[in-house]
Design a protein around this motif. Structure first.
Motif, PDB file in Angstrom:
ATOM      1  N   MET A 153      38.201  37.400  53.061  1.00  0.00           N
ATOM      2  CA  MET A 153      37.949  38.827  52.865  1.00  0.00           C
ATOM      3  C   MET A 153      39.264  39.579  52.658  1.00  0.00           C
ATOM      4  O   MET A 153      39.355  40.453  51.794  1.00  0.00           O
ATOM      5  CB  MET A 153      37.192  39.403  54.066  1.00  0.00           C
ATOM      6  N   ASP A 156      40.565  38.714  49.165  1.00  0.00           N
ATOM      7  CA  ASP A 156      39.778  39.393  48.133  1.00  0.00           C
ATOM      8  C   ASP A 156      40.093  40.890  48.097  1.00  0.00           C
ATOM      9  O   ASP A 156      40.177  41.488  47.019  1.00  0.00           O
ATOM     10  CB  ASP A 156      38.277  39.174  48.362  1.00  0.00           C
ATOM     11  N   GLN A 157      40.283  41.487  49.272  1.00  0.00           N
ATOM     12  CA  GLN A 157      40.609  42.914  49.330  1.00  0.00           C
ATOM     13  C   GLN A 157      41.971  43.173  48.674  1.00  0.00           C
ATOM     14  O   GLN A 157      42.127  44.135  47.921  1.00  0.00           O
ATOM     15  CB  GLN A 157      40.619  43.365  50.793  1.00  0.00           C
ATOM     16  N   GLU A 158      42.939  42.313  48.929  1.00  0.00           N
ATOM     17  CA  GLU A 158      44.263  42.462  48.331  1.00  0.00           C
ATOM     18  C   GLU A 158      44.197  42.261  46.816  1.00  0.00           C
ATOM     19  O   GLU A 158      44.827  43.001  46.057  1.00  0.00           O
ATOM     20  CB  GLU A 158      45.254  41.466  48.960  1.00  0.00           C
ATOM     21  N   LYS A 160      41.617  42.832  44.886  1.00  0.00           N
ATOM     22  CA  LYS A 160      40.943  44.010  44.347  1.00  0.00           C
ATOM     23  C   LYS A 160      41.928  45.172  44.248  1.00  0.00           C
ATOM     24  O   LYS A 160      41.957  45.899  43.260  1.00  0.00           O
ATOM     25  CB  LYS A 160      39.749  44.385  45.235  1.00  0.00           C
ATOM     26  N   ARG A 161      42.749  45.326  45.298  1.00  0.00           N
ATOM     27  CA  ARG A 161      43.746  46.394  45.302  1.00  0.00           C
ATOM     28  C   ARG A 161      44.717  46.244  44.139  1.00  0.00           C
ATOM     29  O   ARG A 161      45.155  47.217  43.536  1.00  0.00           O
ATOM     30  CB  ARG A 161      44.513  46.374  46.641  1.00  0.00           C
ATOM     31  N   SER A 166      38.626  38.556  42.424  1.00  0.00           N
ATOM     32  CA  SER A 166      38.451  38.020  43.785  1.00  0.00           C
ATOM     33  C   SER A 166      38.419  36.503  43.707  1.00  0.00           C
ATOM     34  O   SER A 166      38.354  35.921  42.626  1.00  0.00           O
ATOM     35  CB  SER A 166      37.161  38.549  44.401  1.00  0.00           C
TER      36      SER A 166
END
Length: 194
Positions: A153, A156-158, A160-161, A166
Protein backbone atom coordinates in the motif's frame (compact mmCIF):
# COMPACT_ATOMS: atom_id res chain seq x y z
CA UNK A 1 -29.09 17.69 -9.41
CA UNK A 2 -26.72 20.38 -8.17
CA UNK A 3 -24.16 19.66 -5.52
CA UNK A 4 -23.42 22.10 -2.76
CA UNK A 5 -19.89 23.49 -2.88
CA UNK A 6 -17.28 21.80 -0.74
CA UNK A 7 -16.60 23.59 2.54
CA UNK A 8 -13.46 25.70 2.75
CA UNK A 9 -10.64 24.25 4.89
CA UNK A 10 -11.50 26.64 7.74
CA UNK A 11 -15.21 25.72 7.56
CA UNK A 12 -14.26 22.02 7.56
CA UNK A 13 -12.00 22.49 10.63
CA UNK A 14 -14.85 24.31 12.42
CA UNK A 15 -17.33 21.52 11.53
CA UNK A 16 -14.82 18.87 12.63
CA UNK A 17 -14.21 20.69 15.93
CA UNK A 18 -17.97 20.97 16.57
CA UNK A 19 -18.46 17.28 15.80
CA UNK A 20 -15.54 16.31 18.06
CA UNK A 21 -16.92 18.44 20.92
CA UNK A 22 -20.37 16.84 20.48
CA UNK A 23 -18.84 13.34 20.47
CA UNK A 24 -16.76 14.09 23.58
CA UNK A 25 -19.85 15.39 25.40
CA UNK A 26 -21.88 12.30 24.42
CA UNK A 27 -19.05 9.96 25.44
CA UNK A 28 -18.54 11.75 28.78
CA UNK A 29 -22.18 11.02 29.70
CA UNK A 30 -21.69 7.27 29.34
CA UNK A 31 -21.32 5.31 32.61
CA UNK A 32 -17.96 3.97 31.32
CA UNK A 33 -14.83 5.00 29.43
CA UNK A 34 -13.50 3.02 26.48
CA UNK A 35 -10.54 2.84 24.16
CA UNK A 36 -9.68 0.60 21.24
CA UNK A 37 -7.08 -0.68 18.85
CA UNK A 38 -7.80 -2.64 15.68
CA UNK A 39 -7.45 -5.88 17.70
CA UNK A 40 -9.25 -5.08 20.95
CA UNK A 41 -11.45 -2.71 22.91
CA UNK A 42 -11.06 -1.87 26.61
CA UNK A 43 -13.95 -0.73 28.79
CA UNK A 44 -13.52 0.76 32.28
CA UNK A 45 -16.62 1.03 34.46
CA UNK A 46 -16.29 2.79 37.85
CA UNK A 47 -18.08 0.95 40.67
CA UNK A 48 -18.48 1.56 44.43
CA UNK A 49 -15.38 0.54 46.41
CA UNK A 50 -17.25 -1.93 48.64
CA UNK A 51 -18.30 -4.25 45.76
CA UNK A 52 -16.79 -7.65 45.04
CA UNK A 53 -17.08 -9.95 42.01
CA UNK A 54 -20.00 -11.83 43.61
CA UNK A 55 -21.98 -8.56 43.65
CA UNK A 56 -21.73 -8.19 39.86
CA UNK A 57 -23.19 -9.65 36.70
CA UNK A 58 -20.74 -9.56 33.79
CA UNK A 59 -21.78 -11.45 30.68
CA UNK A 60 -19.44 -11.46 27.68
CA UNK A 61 -21.14 -13.14 24.75
CA UNK A 62 -20.06 -13.23 21.11
CA UNK A 63 -22.37 -10.36 20.14
CA UNK A 64 -23.66 -9.02 23.49
CA UNK A 65 -22.37 -7.39 26.68
CA UNK A 66 -24.23 -7.11 29.96
CA UNK A 67 -22.71 -5.52 33.07
CA UNK A 68 -24.79 -4.90 36.18
CA UNK A 69 -24.62 -4.66 39.94
CA UNK A 70 -26.96 -7.38 41.25
CA UNK A 71 -30.40 -5.98 42.05
CA UNK A 72 -29.88 -2.84 39.94
CA UNK A 73 -30.54 -1.76 36.37
CA UNK A 74 -27.70 -2.82 34.02
CA UNK A 75 -24.84 -0.37 33.53
CA UNK A 76 -24.37 -1.75 30.01
CA UNK A 77 -26.75 -4.11 28.22
CA UNK A 78 -26.40 -4.13 24.45
CA UNK A 79 -25.08 -5.68 21.28
CA UNK A 80 -21.56 -5.20 20.00
CA UNK A 81 -21.18 -3.57 16.56
CA UNK A 82 -19.13 -6.66 15.54
CA UNK A 83 -18.62 -10.08 17.17
CA UNK A 84 -15.87 -10.65 19.74
CA UNK A 85 -13.71 -13.68 20.53
CA UNK A 86 -15.21 -14.69 23.88
CA UNK A 87 -12.39 -17.08 24.81
CA UNK A 88 -9.84 -14.26 24.44
CA UNK A 89 -11.93 -11.59 26.21
CA UNK A 90 -11.61 -11.03 29.97
CA UNK A 91 -12.73 -8.86 32.85
CA UNK A 92 -11.31 -8.03 36.27
CA UNK A 93 -12.07 -5.76 39.20
CA UNK A 94 -9.30 -3.24 39.65
CA UNK A 95 -8.64 -1.14 42.76
CA UNK A 96 -6.90 2.21 42.55
CA UNK A 97 -4.31 2.14 45.36
CA UNK A 98 -4.21 5.94 45.58
CA UNK A 99 -7.85 6.50 46.51
CA UNK A 100 -9.36 3.02 46.94
CA UNK A 101 -11.87 3.44 44.09
CA UNK A 102 -12.74 0.35 42.06
CA UNK A 103 -13.58 -0.32 38.46
CA UNK A 104 -14.55 -3.22 36.24
CA UNK A 105 -11.93 -3.48 33.50
CA UNK A 106 -13.12 -5.40 30.44
CA UNK A 107 -10.83 -6.41 27.58
CA UNK A 108 -12.74 -7.38 24.43
CA UNK A 109 -10.84 -9.29 21.74
CA UNK A 110 -12.25 -8.23 18.39
CA UNK A 111 -12.86 -10.93 15.79
CA UNK A 112 -10.17 -11.18 13.14
CA UNK A 113 -10.69 -8.68 10.36
CA UNK A 114 -12.77 -6.31 12.47
CA UNK A 115 -12.22 -2.59 12.01
CA UNK A 116 -12.64 0.41 14.26
CA UNK A 117 -15.80 0.35 16.34
CA UNK A 118 -18.05 3.43 16.38
CA UNK A 119 -19.31 2.42 19.86
CA UNK A 120 -19.02 -0.44 22.36
CA UNK A 121 -22.71 -1.31 22.17
CA UNK A 122 -24.98 -0.30 19.32
CA UNK A 123 -27.37 1.58 21.64
CA UNK A 124 -24.59 4.03 22.66
CA UNK A 125 -23.75 7.23 20.76
CA UNK A 126 -21.34 6.72 17.87
CA UNK A 127 -17.93 8.25 17.31
CA UNK A 128 -16.65 9.12 13.83
CA UNK A 129 -14.20 6.29 13.14
CA UNK A 130 -12.82 8.13 10.09
CA UNK A 131 -11.20 10.63 12.47
CA UNK A 132 -9.33 8.01 14.52
CA UNK A 133 -5.60 8.64 14.58
CA UNK A 134 -4.05 5.22 15.25
CA UNK A 135 -0.79 4.98 17.10
CA UNK A 136 2.13 4.62 14.78
CA UNK A 137 3.34 1.08 14.73
CA UNK A 138 6.61 -0.15 13.39
CA UNK A 139 6.48 -2.34 10.29
CA UNK A 140 8.73 -4.79 12.12
CA UNK A 141 5.97 -5.32 14.75
CA UNK A 142 3.46 -6.52 12.15
CA UNK A 143 2.98 -10.14 11.15
CA UNK A 144 4.36 -11.12 7.74
CA UNK A 145 1.09 -10.98 5.79
CA UNK A 146 0.02 -7.62 7.27
CA UNK A 147 3.51 -6.17 6.81
CA UNK A 148 3.54 -7.18 3.13
CA UNK A 149 0.11 -5.63 2.60
CA UNK A 150 1.15 -2.36 4.32
CA UNK A 151 4.41 -2.18 2.36
CA UNK A 152 2.52 -2.73 -0.92
CA UNK A 153 0.00 0.00 0.00
CA UNK A 154 2.84 2.39 0.86
CA UNK A 155 4.63 1.60 -2.42
CA UNK A 156 1.43 2.05 -4.45
CA UNK A 157 0.68 5.34 -2.69
CA UNK A 158 4.18 6.63 -3.49
CA UNK A 159 3.90 5.52 -7.14
CA UNK A 160 0.53 7.28 -7.43
CA UNK A 161 2.05 10.43 -5.93
CA UNK A 162 4.79 10.29 -8.59
CA UNK A 163 2.25 9.68 -11.36
CA UNK A 164 3.63 6.18 -11.99
CA UNK A 165 1.67 2.92 -12.22
CA UNK A 166 0.82 0.98 -9.04
CA UNK A 167 2.32 -2.47 -8.51
CA UNK A 168 -0.87 -4.10 -9.90
CA UNK A 169 -0.90 -1.82 -12.95
CA UNK A 170 2.82 -2.44 -13.53
CA UNK A 171 2.25 -6.20 -13.29
CA UNK A 172 -0.52 -5.98 -15.93
CA UNK A 173 1.70 -3.90 -18.22
CA UNK A 174 4.58 -6.38 -17.83
CA UNK A 175 2.27 -9.33 -18.62
CA UNK A 176 0.95 -7.56 -21.70
CA UNK A 177 4.50 -6.74 -22.91
CA UNK A 178 5.51 -10.38 -22.42
CA UNK A 179 2.43 -11.60 -24.27
CA UNK A 180 3.05 -9.13 -27.13
CA UNK A 181 6.68 -10.29 -27.36
CA UNK A 182 5.63 -13.97 -27.41
CA UNK A 183 3.00 -13.30 -30.13
CA UNK A 184 4.56 -10.96 -32.72
CA UNK A 185 2.12 -12.27 -35.32
CA UNK A 186 -0.79 -10.50 -33.54
CA UNK A 187 -1.74 -6.86 -34.19
CA UNK A 188 -1.97 -4.91 -30.92
CA UNK A 189 -2.28 -1.45 -32.51
CA UNK A 190 -5.93 -1.04 -31.48
CA UNK A 191 -5.56 -2.63 -28.02
CA UNK A 192 -6.79 -0.64 -25.05
CA UNK A 193 -5.23 -1.29 -21.64
CA UNK A 194 -7.20 -0.77 -18.47
Amino acid sequence: MSRSPSPTPSEQRRKDAEQKAREEEEQSKLPYKWTQTLEEADVIIPIPGNLKARDLIVELKKTHLKVAIKGQEPIIDGDFPFPILTDDSTWIISTNDADGTKSININLAKSRGTNWWAHIVTSAPKIDVTKIQPENSKLSELDGETRGMVEKMMYDQEMKRQGKPSSDEQQKQDLLKKFMKEHPEMDFSGAKIG
